[in-house]
Write a protein that holds these residues in place. Structure first.
Motif, short mmCIF file in Angstrom:
data_model
loop_
_atom_site.label_atom_id
_atom_site.label_comp_id
_atom_site.label_asym_id
_atom_site.label_seq_id
_atom_site.Cartn_x
_atom_site.Cartn_y
_atom_site.Cartn_z
N ASP A 195 -5.12 9.79 -4.50
CA ASP A 195 -4.14 8.98 -3.34
C ASP A 195 -3.06 10.09 -3.51
OD1 ASP A 195 -6.09 7.19 -2.97
OD2 ASP A 195 -5.06 5.55 -4.17
N THR A 204 -1.37 11.63 -0.26
CA THR A 204 0.10 11.06 0.20
C THR A 204 1.00 12.35 0.31
OG1 THR A 204 -0.15 8.97 -0.98
CG2 THR A 204 1.93 9.43 -0.38
N SER A 262 -9.98 7.60 3.81
CA SER A 262 -10.47 6.16 3.47
C SER A 262 -11.86 6.27 3.25
CB SER A 262 -10.20 5.30 4.63
OG SER A 262 -10.92 5.68 5.76
N HIS A 309 2.66 6.39 9.15
CA HIS A 309 1.15 6.57 9.10
C HIS A 309 0.68 5.20 8.85
CE1 HIS A 309 -2.71 7.81 7.52
NE2 HIS A 309 -2.32 9.08 7.91
N GLY A 354 -1.89 4.22 7.17
CA GLY A 354 -2.44 4.04 6.20
C GLY A 354 -1.59 3.11 5.09
N TYR A 355 -0.07 3.35 5.24
CA TYR A 355 0.85 2.76 4.39
C TYR A 355 1.51 1.73 5.05
CZ TYR A 355 -0.16 7.27 2.17
OH TYR A 355 -1.04 8.25 1.87
N GLY A 414 0.40 0.58 0.14
CA GLY A 414 -0.79 0.23 0.93
C GLY A 414 -0.94 -1.43 1.22
#
Lengths: 578, 126
Positions: A411, A415, A551, B99, B101-102, B116
């Protein structure tokens, strides 16, 4: 006097007119000659520039060839030195620990001999006793005496030898006896030794041989009850470690580094125009390499969990492999030489790249520590680091047990890569700079480039035809005006004008050449802007596609369950029944 | 007061559902007070200087707005248009906040922590 003066005045004017006609025609001829000379000079300049470019390229190529040669030469020398040292290190290992190797071979030899019952008990016992005398201080020698005496039913001798072995290395002796008991089908005895072994362990400072326990669990050596007890213990160790700040963090950092080390830079041929024309290219290349890690991690994990384990179908053989591992791989006295051996192997396998080898060794160094935390041990096994082989089953179980911090490390990598994506991409083409977010504003960028070049062309034209160009003509006109008063001034004016015109014609490129040059630059530049925009669109799609895989990779990592990898199956479906 | 290693471990812990839900409503919040209370409730053991100094999240007001920010020092919520700079040194969180994803990004002096939808935290040192 007035008439005569007028005649005197007119005569030079007539002469001057004749001279002027003559000079005009000569000036025309001179102009043609100057144009020819200029064309010749221009041609020569072009050839000289071309030659300079060729020479510069050759010099650059020669310099890089020389640097490459020096690097290769150094690499070859490093390989040769490493190979020589490796031989020396292995000789030293043989010299210092060679007798241990003899005893180690006897460990599995005794077990197999007792299976076949073709070696007399007396021979086995005398052989182990001989080893005892030959290797003072070594834990395995009394342990073998104990096993041989136990098999010969010599209780007192077995107990005495066992006490000595445990005094020398309680932990390894307990694990060895646990495995031997399991091999002989004595489950209760094996369980007692296992409990003893587990009780001796500090999960924050384990001996490296603890990985043999993980291997035993993974390869299904232990039966149901013992396997459950073993798994319970290692899960408890993991929980205990998780509650102490700093230990898991170190492993997370190692995993993060291991993931980042998988990154490869995109090739220069993938995006040639951006490589050449974008000052943002280093960040773009890094971002692209970063998102491609998703696919690489996925492939690596899938490869780890696919395929057969390659385990022997016979339990005895699997235990023998573990015993062999236990007695061969984990003697701390050998560690400094093993570390040196590994370093030299890395230099040789890395084609002499010492820096990369040392960076790799830094990542592996916890695998060569005498004592490590249980989670470090798991990382070492999952990454295949340390002395000797790591079985596929062990790697799977170790990775499965490590997944909580592997996921965190992954992760963080994802990120970090996303955070480092450049928001805008800069282009620098032929003196023009522009920025774009996604390359879809190609029209505006092309227009910006055209405007920039047009401004440059206008400036060049202004410089060519500005006051600086016309002032000699103005001076000539002034001379002509003054020529009414003196013929000498007229001649001076003409000579001055000719010299100045010649100078300007020679020093300034003709308008048509300049125009042609700008037209060529415009064409090349517009093509470059358009190609860069097309590459940026492709790059953004490439990055988005690779990023979207994150994902799926995370889901894959979350799906890995440690309990599914305890008591491994031989073909990926069937559990081993001990 | 937590030491640096303990603080890093604490800030990596999964955020509570209530805390995460609070940020989903930041666009609708009339004042930042509720959100600030939620932050303090989420990290009761942290000193004010250990708390994030800003939060950046995707703006649901739509075009031309891209993200909104919450600066803890000034209690100010700012909706930021595409191309506009973010206030208070929060720019480094922009790409992550935008983004999908967050849900939002907490900004600290040593880096950012992206949260998240399920409250999981990932760290980018900047």
């Amino acid at each position: 006097m007035g008439r005569s003066a007028l005649q005197n005045y007119r005569t030079p004017v007539v002469v001057a007119r004749g001279l002027l006609t003559n000079l005009t025609s000569r000036l025309g001829a001179l102009g043609h000659e100057i144009a020819d000379v200029r064309a010749g000079v221009h041609n020569l300049e072009g050839r000289v520039d071309e030659r300079c470019d060729v020479l510069q390229k050759q010099l650059h190529s020669l310099t890089s060839d020389f640097r490459e040669f020096v690097a290769q030469d150094k690499a070859h020398k490093d390989i040769a030195i490493s190979e020589t040292r490796l031989v020396r290190v292995r000789q030293e290992l043989e010299r210092n620990f060679g007798f241990y190797a003899e005893i180690r071979r006897r460990a599995t030899g005794i077990l197999q001999a007792s299976d076949l019952a073709i070696v007399r008990e007396e021979t086995i016992r005398s052989s182990t006793e001989e080893a005892m005398i030959g290797a003072p201080g070594y834990w395995l020698a009394p342990a073998l005496v104990a096993i041989a005496s136990w098999m010969a039913d010599k209780q007192d001798l077995a107990n005495k030898a066992l006490a000595e072995a445990m005094r020398r290395d309680d932990s390894k002796t307990s694990l060895l006896l646990c495995l031997v008991s399991r091999r002989l089908g004595r489950h209760d005895t094996a369980r007692r030794w296992l409990v003893r072994y587990l009780g001796l362990q500090d999960p924050f400072a384990l001996d490296r041989e603890a990985i043999v326990l993980v291997d035993a669990l993974a390869s299904g050596v232990f039966g149901g009850g013992n396997a459950a007890a073993g798994l319970e213990s290692i899960e408890a160790w993991t929980e205990e470690i998780k509650n102490r700040v700093g230990v898991v963090e170190r492993e997370r950092a190692r995993w993060k580094q291991a993931i980042l080390d998988m990154s490869t830079a995109p090739g220069a041929s993938e995006y040639p125009y951006l490589t050449k024309h974008s000052p943002t290219w280093p960040q773009l290349a890094s971002a692209l390499g970063g998102v491609r890690l998703n696919g690489l991690v996925e492939k690596r994990v899938e490869a780890m969990y696919e395929g057969e384990l390659g385990l022997s179908p016979k339990l005895a053989n699997r235990v023998d492999e573990l015993v062999d591992d236990l007695v061969r791989r984990f003697d701390d006295d050998e560690l400094p030489l093993r570390r040196e051996e590994r370093k030299l192997e890395l230099i040789i396998s890395g084609s002499g790249d010492r820096a990369t080898a040392e960076a790799h060794l830094a990542l592996e160094s916890p695998a060569f520590a005498e004592r490590t935390s249980f989670v470090t041990l798991l990382t070492n096994a999952a990454l295949g680091m340390g002395v000797g082989r790591v079985s596929r089953a062990t790697q799977r179980l170790a990775f499965a047990l490590s997944t909580p911090w592997v996921i965190e490390a992954y992760d963080d990598v994802v990120t970090g890569v996303r955070a480092a994506q450049p928001a805008t991409i800069e282009l620098a083409i032929d003196g023009w700079t522009g920025t774009t977010a996604d390359g879809r504003d190609e029209g505006e960028l092309v227009e910006g480039f055209r405007r920039s070049l047009a401004a440059e062309e206008n400036a060049a034209r202004a410089a060519a035809y500005g006051l600086g160009f016309w002032w000699p003509a103005l001076v000539a006109v002034a001379f002509l005006a003054l020529a009414f008063f003196s013929k000498y001034l007229l001649v001076g004016a003409l000579v001055f004008t000719i010299v100045q015109l010649a100078f300007y014609v020679l020093s300034l490129p003709p308008a048509r050449v300049r125009k042609a040059q700008f037209a060529a630059r415009r064409e090349v530049g517009v093509t470059a802007v358009e190609a860069c925009c097309a590459e940026i669109v492709d790059l953004c799609e490439d990055v988005a596609r690779e990023d979207a895989r994150a994902s799926g990779v995370r889901a894959l990592l979350e799906s890995i369950n440690a309990s599914e990898h305890v008591g491994a199956t031989l073909d990926g479906r069937r559990k081993i029944v001990a | 007061m937590l030491g640096s290693a303990e603080l890093a471990a604490r800030l990596r812990e999964r955020r509570s559902a209530a805390y995460v839900a609070g940020f989903a409503k930041l666009d609708l919040a009339k004042s930042a007070g509720d959100v600030l209370d939620a932050i303090r409730a989420e990290f009761p053991e942290l000193t004010p200087e250990q708390l994030p100094h800003g939060i950046v999240a995707r703006c649901s007001l739509g075009h031309p707005f891209e993200v909104h920010t919450l600066e803890l020092e000034s209690d100010a919520v700012t909706h930021v248009r595409r191309g506009e700079p973010l206030p208070g040194g929060l720019e480094r969180a922009r790409a992550l906040a935008a983004h999908p994803g967050y849900l939002f990004v907490e900004v600290y002096p040593d880096g950012v922590r992206a949260v998240g939808v399920d409250g999981t935290v990932s760290v980018a040192e900047l």
